[in-house]
Write an enzyme that holds these catalytic residues in place. Sequence first.
Site, PDB file in Angstrom:
ATOM      1  N   TRP A 153      69.377  50.492  46.941  1.00  0.00           N
ATOM      2  CA  TRP A 153      68.172  51.210  47.341  1.00  0.00           C
ATOM      3  C   TRP A 153      67.112  50.166  47.669  1.00  0.00           C
ATOM      4  O   TRP A 153      66.842  49.270  46.856  1.00  0.00           O
ATOM      5  CB  TRP A 153      67.744  52.087  46.168  1.00  0.00           C
ATOM      6  CG  TRP A 153      66.508  52.879  46.341  1.00  0.00           C
ATOM      7  CD1 TRP A 153      66.174  53.681  47.386  1.00  0.00           C
ATOM      8  CD2 TRP A 153      65.431  52.993  45.398  1.00  0.00           C
ATOM      9  NE1 TRP A 153      64.972  54.290  47.154  1.00  0.00           N
ATOM     10  CE2 TRP A 153      64.491  53.894  45.933  1.00  0.00           C
ATOM     11  CE3 TRP A 153      65.178  52.438  44.137  1.00  0.00           C
ATOM     12  CZ2 TRP A 153      63.321  54.246  45.273  1.00  0.00           C
ATOM     13  CZ3 TRP A 153      64.011  52.786  43.487  1.00  0.00           C
ATOM     14  CH2 TRP A 153      63.092  53.680  44.053  1.00  0.00           C
ATOM     15  N   ASP A 234      70.555  51.900  36.574  1.00  0.00           N
ATOM     16  CA  ASP A 234      69.657  52.844  37.237  1.00  0.00           C
ATOM     17  C   ASP A 234      70.464  54.126  37.411  1.00  0.00           C
ATOM     18  O   ASP A 234      71.429  54.151  38.170  1.00  0.00           O
ATOM     19  CB  ASP A 234      69.209  52.296  38.595  1.00  0.00           C
ATOM     20  CG  ASP A 234      68.149  53.191  39.254  1.00  0.00           C
ATOM     21  OD1 ASP A 234      67.595  52.792  40.289  1.00  0.00           O
ATOM     22  OD2 ASP A 234      67.882  54.293  38.732  1.00  0.00           O
ATOM     23  N   LYS A 270      66.048  64.224  41.310  1.00  0.00           N
ATOM     24  CA  LYS A 270      67.105  64.947  42.023  1.00  0.00           C
ATOM     25  C   LYS A 270      67.757  66.006  41.169  1.00  0.00           C
ATOM     26  O   LYS A 270      67.918  67.146  41.597  1.00  0.00           O
ATOM     27  CB  LYS A 270      68.197  63.980  42.496  1.00  0.00           C
ATOM     28  CG  LYS A 270      67.815  63.141  43.703  1.00  0.00           C
ATOM     29  CD  LYS A 270      66.864  62.043  43.385  1.00  0.00           C
ATOM     30  CE  LYS A 270      66.728  61.034  44.479  1.00  0.00           C
ATOM     31  NZ  LYS A 270      65.769  59.969  44.088  1.00  0.00           N
TER      32      LYS A 270
END
Lengths: 423, 520
Positions: A153, A234, A270
Amino acid sequence: MAFRTGISRRMMIRSGFGLRSMSSWWGSVEPAAKDPILGVTEAFLADPSPDKVNVGVGAYRDDNGKPVVLECVREAERRIAGKLNMEYLPMGGSVNMVEETLKLAYGENSEFIKDKRIAAVQALSGTGACRLFADFQKRFRPDSQIYIPVPTWANHHNIWRDAQVPQRTFHYYHPETKGLDFASLMDDVKNAPNGSFFLLHACAHNPTGVDPSEEQWKEISYQFKVKGHFAFFDMAYQGFASGDPERDAKSIKIFLEDGHLIGIAQSYAKNMGLYGQRVGCLSLLCEDEKQAVAVKSQLQQIARPMYSNPPVQGALIVSTILGDPELKKLWLKEVKVMADRIIGMRTALRENLEKLGSPLSWEHITNQIGMFCYSGLTPEQVDRMTNEFHIYMTRNGRISMAGITTGNVSYLANAIHEVSKSA
Amino acid sequence: MYSASAIDKATEFCFLLCHETSYNYKYSIRVPVTESNPHHCDPIIPLLLAMTIIPSKMMASTMLSLVSAALPLQENHKGKMNLGSSDCSSFLRKEKRNPFMKTKSFGRINMAIAVNTSRFEGVTMAPPDPILGVSEAFRADNSEMKLNLGVGAYRTEELQPYVLNVVKKAENLMLERGENKEYLPIEGLAAFNKVTAELLFGAGNPVIEQQRVATVQGLSGTGSLRLAAALIERYFPGAKVLISSPTWGNHKNIFNDARVPWSEYRYYDPKTVGLDFDGMISDIKAAPEGSFVLLHGCAHNPTGIDPTPEQWEKIADVIQEKNHIPFFDVAYQGFASGSLDADASSVRLFAARGMELLVAQSYSKNLGLYAERIGAINVVCSSADAAARVKSQLKRIARPMYSNPPIHGARIVANVVGDPALFNEWKEEMELMAGRIKNVRQKLFDSLSAKDKCGKDWSFILKQIGMFSFTGLSKVQSENMTNKWHVYMTKDGRISLAGLSLAKCEYLADAIIDSFHCVS
């Protein structure tokens, strides 16, 4: 306009300052480059074409392409509406929310939680959790670096850079197979100096969707043990990848079983659809309770001059849902629905491409997992997708599966086929 | 003893080493051992004999995934290998607690390596926050008489937290509309950014009409200050920020963590319990040209002492003279005098002079949105182009901090300020809140004047403005307030009048008089 400018100039001259003062202090400030991910949505919104498709940013959409607020979230909101208390949360955030969040990552009956060995604070979603950790790493391990997978990311690089922690990379994605470059990954792990800090995606790797298998995770964990490396996970997609939160946390479980003292960044953006609420958690597993207390106090010291204490609304939603067995059950159901729809779209996209007679292999679409698919499209092909077909995605070829619907999947497949068939 | 199959090439052993550190917690880790390996383990064999045995089929199944590499035991452990010591046997007793050993269900050769010491071994306990720590201490106190005058959060006369009616109405509206929870843009909610700048500068202000203000939603005052501090560090390397002495405790932390050097200008005069104006001007003049001067827009925290309009003009003069950049912290707009416009007059004065300036805003107090973390950083530039560029760089700072700001508080503000009826209602509620504080100041002054036999002049309480009063109590005297009278306040002598009721004024007056005159 000119009239007004004239007035202010005169005012300044009257007050004794020449035109010198009109030149700005900010003359050296260059316009910043657009954020590569969030900039895609901006461009999409500005496009008038009726055919446009946004497969850029990773926010879930239903089969009508609409944003979704989960039912369990709406119900939680109704319950907390009219709350009589908007007092500051402690610097470490909502204790309830953090407790429930740790259970998700470490296990419902985790001994580590019982023994209070986890230093944990509420954070500003996944970004905030990573940033707190990066700042903490800089402060207490100033000579350390962070090993970041290639690709990752994009904001990971920004975070550790702004925290002033030097970065190294390790191999991850294999462009030829569109899968994991496991051999090179293991080489990099072995060749890194003992005791290095590594950033790992717990599940549903962003942007590739390529995750290590369970066996591979075990080998990685073992090698980390040998080298004494620190693993920072993460975990932005727990529940979202396979539909089963426990299964999605398997990599973490493996590391915990092997005795690693890990760190975890968790996000509800999310899996609970709480994107804009900015709710997450940073946790660090410590040797004992005393150390956990010390570490937590230092994390709070980092948070205080950044934002003082975290926002309450999202935390209340999370703890309301996870603290109520019925709501939690509903949440688990809704998470599975989202994950299943994505998996369904993967299958549909692949089938469409194969039906179009594409000469290329599209296996990776269904091999990969989570919200994103690393299509293998080149930046030039991506530009054609946008310019010719009004399909918006990031230039690394990443497609957000959440933006695909039964209504646009064949249009998308056709576009991909068009730009790639001569490749 | 144990079967040969238990020590075949793919045998899995767990090794237990007692680690001589002050942290006696040990974990288990399974590491594979090859045939060539056991010689590393020789010292462990005696210990092995003391252990139970893994059934061979269990070992085979657990072996599949492990790479058989020799484990270089010596290199990887900083601690000593202390086998056969009493530590080990005590570990064996503790073994049952180990979460992943599952020794109850089946026997196994079970040795666990004490994992290398934590990376964060050297992390010491941070001191409690001087402001937020006060409330924690208050909560722990069981006395009936206790009074929390620590953190600046508004309380009603009944000393209850207060959620404004307009906020409840706005939240209901939002709930009815069923808005989504998508990410805000990095710079925050556009509707919020618009109304917050208008609230601060006035809707028709040239700086807004000319689009010269870069406004970015921030995490309340703290977050907005931090964005500005990071901008200063990046574009004005070496430039100093001048902060008042005293100032809100967290200002220093913010500039420290942003790596922006700071120094203090004189502000509070203990002799007059008022403003050391000459000292202030003098120190601002003495600072290197192009310094940033941090000013409290209204209701100075912690003193409650604000410059007069004439003094503000002189401050603006010297700042312009020295080419300094004014940097306002506006955390109490509307809360100080009760009037939103009056409380913004210092900022507007500077803006009217055509100066470039920064302003951090917070809605924690004036809209009671403490925990929602809603505020903004505004940078007034001399051109729209500069403002656009500055805004883009503020976004670049925010992205690796939290990506985009939280929605809830922003929507509440946008709804309240953007709706004329709600806006008017808000103004009325604000007047009530500010009015209650003024009443409490009056009552406290009256009580002190009546009770104090030494004739001390307590009028500074009436002259000060906003949520706080700087009592002039020393650290020791403040401690007496807490220890003897169960009055919780910060050690700099600051009391939050927002936490005081009319009913408690006499008790507080007694406490203050006692601490002032009887403790030194």
